[in-house]
Scaffold this motif. Structure first.
Motif, mmCIF file in Angstrom:
data_model
loop_
_atom_site.group_PDB
_atom_site.id
_atom_site.type_symbol
_atom_site.label_atom_id
_atom_site.label_comp_id
_atom_site.label_asym_id
_atom_site.label_seq_id
_atom_site.Cartn_x
_atom_site.Cartn_y
_atom_site.Cartn_z
ATOM 1 N N ARG A 89 35.138 11.398 36.968
ATOM 2 C CA ARG A 89 36.451 10.767 37.097
ATOM 3 C C ARG A 89 36.371 9.287 37.409
ATOM 4 O O ARG A 89 37.379 8.585 37.384
ATOM 5 N N VAL A 90 35.211 8.831 37.765
ATOM 6 C CA VAL A 90 35.068 7.392 38.085
ATOM 7 C C VAL A 90 35.175 6.612 36.789
ATOM 8 O O VAL A 90 34.583 7.008 35.772
ATOM 9 N N PRO A 91 35.903 5.498 36.858
ATOM 10 C CA PRO A 91 36.012 4.691 35.623
ATOM 11 C C PRO A 91 34.644 4.248 35.148
ATOM 12 O O PRO A 91 33.708 4.126 35.945
ATOM 13 N N LEU A 92 34.582 3.999 33.874
ATOM 14 C CA LEU A 92 33.305 3.659 33.258
ATOM 15 C C LEU A 92 32.781 2.346 33.768
ATOM 16 O O LEU A 92 31.589 2.196 34.032
ATOM 17 N N TRP A 93 33.697 1.362 33.946
ATOM 18 C CA TRP A 93 33.192 0.034 34.400
ATOM 19 C C TRP A 93 32.688 0.069 35.825
ATOM 20 O O TRP A 93 31.768 -0.661 36.181
ATOM 21 N N VAL A 94 33.277 1.002 36.640
ATOM 22 C CA VAL A 94 32.795 1.117 38.029
ATOM 23 C C VAL A 94 31.420 1.746 38.044
ATOM 24 O O VAL A 94 30.516 1.315 38.731
ATOM 25 N N GLY A 95 31.264 2.825 37.288
ATOM 26 C CA GLY A 95 29.954 3.480 37.265
ATOM 27 C C GLY A 95 28.892 2.569 36.711
ATOM 28 O O GLY A 95 27.738 2.601 37.145
ATOM 29 N N THR A 96 29.276 1.772 35.691
ATOM 30 C CA THR A 96 28.286 0.859 35.130
ATOM 31 C C THR A 96 27.876 -0.186 36.137
ATOM 32 O O THR A 96 26.717 -0.565 36.249
ATOM 33 N N ARG A 97 28.861 -0.691 36.954
ATOM 34 C CA ARG A 97 28.565 -1.749 37.944
ATOM 35 C C ARG A 97 27.745 -1.213 39.107
ATOM 36 O O ARG A 97 26.827 -1.863 39.583
ATOM 37 N N TRP A 98 28.091 -0.059 39.562
ATOM 38 C CA TRP A 98 27.338 0.496 40.728
ATOM 39 C C TRP A 98 25.936 0.930 40.298
ATOM 40 O O TRP A 98 24.983 0.753 41.025
ATOM 41 N N GLY A 99 25.874 1.553 39.215
ATOM 42 C CA GLY A 99 24.585 2.037 38.740
ATOM 43 C C GLY A 99 23.994 3.092 39.643
ATOM 44 O O GLY A 99 22.783 3.116 39.872
ATOM 45 N N LEU A 100 24.852 3.956 40.159
ATOM 46 C CA LEU A 100 24.397 4.968 41.100
ATOM 47 C C LEU A 100 24.223 6.298 40.385
ATOM 48 O O LEU A 100 25.070 6.710 39.609
ATOM 49 N N ALA A 101 23.163 6.938 40.782
ATOM 50 C CA ALA A 101 22.922 8.266 40.237
ATOM 51 C C ALA A 101 23.734 9.273 41.025
ATOM 52 O O ALA A 101 24.140 9.013 42.163
ATOM 53 N N PRO A 102 23.978 10.454 40.547
ATOM 54 C CA PRO A 102 24.743 11.472 41.282
ATOM 55 C C PRO A 102 24.095 11.822 42.609
ATOM 56 O O PRO A 102 24.769 12.050 43.609
ATOM 57 N N ARG A 103 22.782 11.863 42.651
ATOM 58 C CA ARG A 103 22.124 12.200 43.923
ATOM 59 C C ARG A 103 22.340 11.120 44.966
ATOM 60 O O ARG A 103 22.512 11.390 46.166
ATOM 61 N N THR A 104 22.309 9.898 44.550
ATOM 62 C CA THR A 104 22.529 8.791 45.505
ATOM 63 C C THR A 104 23.935 8.855 46.057
ATOM 64 O O THR A 104 24.173 8.630 47.252
ATOM 65 N N LEU A 105 24.902 9.139 45.212
ATOM 66 C CA LEU A 105 26.277 9.240 45.667
ATOM 67 C C LEU A 105 26.439 10.386 46.646
ATOM 68 O O LEU A 105 27.158 10.296 47.646
ATOM 69 N N ALA A 106 25.735 11.476 46.451
ATOM 70 C CA ALA A 106 25.812 12.620 47.360
ATOM 71 C C ALA A 106 25.228 12.256 48.720
ATOM 72 O O ALA A 106 25.745 12.627 49.784
ATOM 73 N N ALA A 107 24.127 11.494 48.718
ATOM 74 C CA ALA A 107 23.520 11.079 50.002
ATOM 75 C C ALA A 107 24.451 10.174 50.766
ATOM 76 O O ALA A 107 24.600 10.277 51.989
ATOM 77 N N LEU A 108 25.108 9.251 50.061
ATOM 78 C CA LEU A 108 26.054 8.356 50.733
ATOM 79 C C LEU A 108 27.212 9.134 51.323
ATOM 80 O O LEU A 108 27.732 8.825 52.397
ATOM 81 N N THR A 109 27.635 10.170 50.585
ATOM 82 C CA THR A 109 28.744 10.979 51.091
ATOM 83 C C THR A 109 28.355 11.679 52.387
ATOM 84 O O THR A 109 29.120 11.755 53.354
ATOM 85 N N LEU A 110 27.120 12.218 52.444
ATOM 86 C CA LEU A 110 26.654 12.879 53.670
ATOM 87 C C LEU A 110 26.569 11.898 54.825
ATOM 88 O O LEU A 110 26.918 12.214 55.982
ATOM 89 N N VAL A 111 26.088 10.697 54.574
ATOM 90 C CA VAL A 111 26.005 9.676 55.645
ATOM 91 C C VAL A 111 27.392 9.341 56.150
ATOM 92 O O VAL A 111 27.626 9.180 57.353
ATOM 93 N N LEU A 112 28.340 9.246 55.249
ATOM 94 C CA LEU A 112 29.712 8.928 55.658
ATOM 95 C C LEU A 112 30.290 10.044 56.516
ATOM 96 O O LEU A 112 30.938 9.794 57.528
ATOM 97 N N VAL A 113 30.024 11.281 56.118
ATOM 98 C CA VAL A 113 30.533 12.411 56.914
ATOM 99 C C VAL A 113 29.909 12.429 58.305
ATOM 100 O O VAL A 113 30.562 12.667 59.314
#
Length: 241
Positions: free
Chosen positions: A8-32
């Motif tokens: 669901r993330v816009p294409l330009w955002v995903g392209t700019r962040w360049g984050l893999a799904p696993r990295t995003l999951a780790a960030l989510t756990l740190v935030l929680v």
């Protein structure tokens, strides 16, 4: 779930962040985890109610704070009512005694009160070798002004004169002495009963025996100041060493 969120993330955002799904999951756990720690800290520092102290009665506080009352903390001992105070130590006194006879340093000795004959002998330099001290009680407590004679013969008691009166040497109306007077142990008053001996001459006799450790013979009377040949002739049959 993470992959669906990533779709669901816009294409330009995903392209700019360049984050893999696993990295995003780790960030989510740190935030929680950060949100959880913040909630725990907020809960631990919340204000809490304080309980008011209990009211203590004035009488109970006085008993607890007064250490002199019975049962108080660390009570202070007090003297028992009616008990007599302890007597003060007796002051140390001094006595003066005359040690004569067969000692190394005969003469007047000053000793502490309560001293015994043994102390007087020690102060006089000790008893001379070969002296018989069998009849001398060395454990006796001394009195002020007394004389301790060591190794000297005792003056024999005068026998009673006719009629029950004791005869004194030189006394008129008496049959004369029936016992010889000891020059080494006679007192000044006894010496004054001899014919021609007054207080001054009696003191000279005592001084001579004190300086020389007694009389060893009657002939030593010639060495006493104030006794000449005539007076010596009068005293010779009345005295013994």
């Amino acid at each position: 779930m993470v992959s669906g969120l990533w779709d669901r993330v816009p294409l330009w955002v995903g392209t700019r962040w360049g984050l893999a799904p696993r990295t995003l999951a780790a960030l989510t756990l740190v935030l929680v985890a950060a949100v959880g720690l913040a909630a725990f800290h907020f809960w631990s520092v919340r204000p809490q109610g304080v309980r008011a102290p209990e009211t203590v009665e004035a009488g109970a506080a006085a008993v607890a704070e007064d250490p002199l009352r019975a049962g108080g903390a660390d009570p202070v001992p007090r003297p028992v009512a009616g008990a007599p105070p302890s007597p003060p130590p007796e002051p140390v006194g001094e006595i003066v005694v005359d040690v004569s006879g067969k000692v190394h340093r005969p003469g007047v000795q000053r000793l502490p009160a309560g001293s015994r004959v043994a102390d007087a002998l020690r102060a006089a330099g000790g008893v001379r070798a070969g002296t018989d001290v069998t009849g001398l009680n060395r454990a006796r407590v001394l009195m002020d002004g007394e004389q301790v004679a060591v190794g000297l013969p005792q003056a024999p008691a005068a026998l009673g004169a006719p009629g029950g009166a004791a005869g004194a040497p030189g006394a008129p109306g008496t049959p004369g002495p029936v016992a010889l007077l000891s020059l080494s142990t006679a007192t000044k008053e006894q010496l004054e009963t001899l014919p021609g001996v007054g207080p001054v001459l009696a003191q000279h006799i005592i001084d001579h025996r004190t300086e020389n450790g007694g009389f060893r013979s009657v002939d030593e009377l010639r060495q006493v100041n104030g006794i000449g040949d005539r007076r010596f002739a009068d005293l010779q049959p009345l005295v013994q060493p």
